[in-house]
Design an enzyme around this catalytic site. Structure first.
Site, PDB file in Angstrom:
ATOM      1  N   GLU A  18       1.194   2.795   4.922  1.00 22.74           N
ATOM      2  CA  GLU A  18       0.391   3.765   4.152  1.00 22.74           C
ATOM      3  C   GLU A  18      -1.112   3.473   4.237  1.00 22.74           C
ATOM      4  OE1 GLU A  18       1.519   3.863   0.005  1.00 22.74           O
ATOM      5  OE2 GLU A  18       3.629   4.259   0.431  1.00 22.74           O
ATOM      6  N   GLY A  19      -1.503   2.445   4.967  1.00 23.92           N
ATOM      7  CA  GLY A  19      -2.898   2.007   4.939  1.00 23.92           C
ATOM      8  C   GLY A  19      -3.202   1.083   3.772  1.00 23.92           C
TER       9      GLY A  19
END
Lengths: 316, 316
Positions: free
Chosen positions: A284-285
């Protein structure tokens, strides 16, 4: 010019009210950031987090602990603000954009055929490129895609060499049998699509979200926007750029070292020392977003501190 | 109760939209924080950074690369907003308070006499205790004091044992000859003031800013305010509490591992795994302040994320 800004930042750093080198890596980070931004005294005001989501035909091989519909469910979660990356983007003052890439049309199972056609991979690269706001001053690219640690492992193995098993980890949490199956799937894909061309590896073994991350990281380079790389999947996508063009990741730092087994190996191959190592393995970063705070702190010290002369402090 | 909050936070963590354990240490941090705050879904809204400054008679032994007047000059720099800790406090939303402790009256040179009288050490402990805002929800204690890595090394050696040289580092940057002299000074002080009582070690070998940090960390415990420990000097002060009372630092995490040579050893002795390791060796609370962002990120994820049920995501 950027070389002038880099030199100016080095000069400034040497005059700030601290013993030389006492801020450690923060000093290097700030000078690096100043060089890319062409400003010896920069600020970070507009970080952007961009999340790309894709689905993977290789899920048919039983490589994930979660069912493929979770990709779309998590996109809805991103859009409603309920995921980890929403909280981290907000905590560090970043805007966040989500791009769901043809979720109803998974890539082809790469054990049977190339994951994407040329048109598909080019489209994903372009979506990634266009997703970067040229007015942002820092980029994090994140991803969501059930099955994409398998895809990333295959891309890494194809681009960087080595045994499939060395690049294969547990992803969202497969058991030992699942891990062994996953390594076989990776080996089969790499054997089927052998090529020395990193973009061909991205097409045949990657996924739309990996290609979009590569496109976004390249766009950031074009705009001189520094990038914080996230975990294994982001770095596998980035590795295709590094292999295609020497120095293609000079505008990027590694936000963290993930708990996904092969990420350390991948960071070493990219020559990147991670800023954080806190055992994250979410994607998801999230790890890169957490590192926004480190980079903001570095730049805040560099640009906000007084010099010895300004503060009237003896320089030792 | 706090046990209920801890359990509630664990339950909540297991339901959030992520694979189990995928946020790594962030999960442990959030649950730990929730337990201390007595709230299963806490927020961090009011971090406090408190800086204590003191001067050291042992500077007469030539143990620092900077002259003693820099302590007062840096206090002025803190007050005018020009130091690294000002920028980091601002970047992470912390209030910052500075307490200059009798700078015109340095401690006694501990190679000749106890650094402080009982009245002096008690006064410094009390100032530290009183400096903590009971309404804050996170505490960082920082320090400034030319000569205080020498003092901290002596305290650590007295409290934790081992050779003086093992606890002695370069501080603000002494050369090899300075380092050897510093180790001799530490050894001399420890031999002169041998005692098994950690608070006596703090009095005889420490400094006002070390005692004040110990007082502040103890006050935070009383108020159930979690603490992020900074580098070598902060941890040496904290070690006197840990040695005096088992579990006295259970409300504290290590913000970072400093580049000061003996900090890794000190963290091991305290049983603390650092959150960051970025080569900082500045003091001022800088490494701990940088870690505020990590803890804020952890708590933001924990308290802001939706559960699988709330988000309609399949739990795998």
């Amino acid at each position: 010019s950027h070389a002038t800004a880099f030199q100016g930042a080095q000069d400034r750093n040497s005059q700030l009210t601290k013993p030389p080198g006492a801020l450690g890596r923060l000093e290097d980070l700030a000078i690096w950031y100043a060089g890319w931004r062409g400003n010896p005294k920069p600020q970070i005001n507009a970080p952007q987090v961009v999340i790309f989501a894709g689905n993977h035909g290789v899920c048919a091989q039983g490589v994930s602990a979660f069912p493929p519909e979770v990709t779309e469910q998590m996109v809805a979660n991103f859009e409603h603000g309920g995921a980890a990356i929403n909280q981290l983007s907000k905590a560090f003052g970043a805007t966040m954009n989500v791009h769901a890439l043809s979720l109803d049309t998974p890539t082809a199972d790469f054990t049977q055929a190339p994951a994407m056609t040329e048109a598909e991979v080019v489209s994903a690269l372009q979506i990634g490129w266009a997703a970067v706001d040229p007015a942002s001053d820092l980029l994090v690219t994140g991803e969501m895609g059930i099955g994409n640690t398998t895809s990333a492992a295959a891309v890494a193995a194809a681009v960087l060499g080595g045994d499939a098993a060395d690049w294969t980890g547990r992803g969202t949490g497969v058991d030992d049998a699942g891990l062994a199956r996953k390594a076989e799937v990776v080996a089969k894909g790499v054997a089927l699509h052998a090529s020395s061309d990193p973009l061909e590896a991205l097409r045949c073994l990657g996924g739309r979200e990996l290609a979009a991350m590569a496109g976004a990281i390249a766009a950031a380079r074009h705009c001189r926007i520094p990038v914080i790389l996230d975990g294994f999947i982001c770095c596998a996508a980035a590795a295709t750029l590094a292999k295609a063009v020497d120095g293609a990741l000079d505008h990027a730092v590694a936000g963290h070292q993930s708990a996904e087994a092969a990420h350390a190996r991948l960071l070493t191959a990219l020559g990147k020392e991670p800023l954080l190592s806190l055992g994250l393995r979410l994607g998801e970063g999230s790890g890169a977003a957490l590192a926004i705070g480190i980079l903001k702190g570095a730049v805040a010290c560099h640009s906000g501190m007084l010099t010895f002369a300004e503060a009237g402090v003896s320089a030792g």
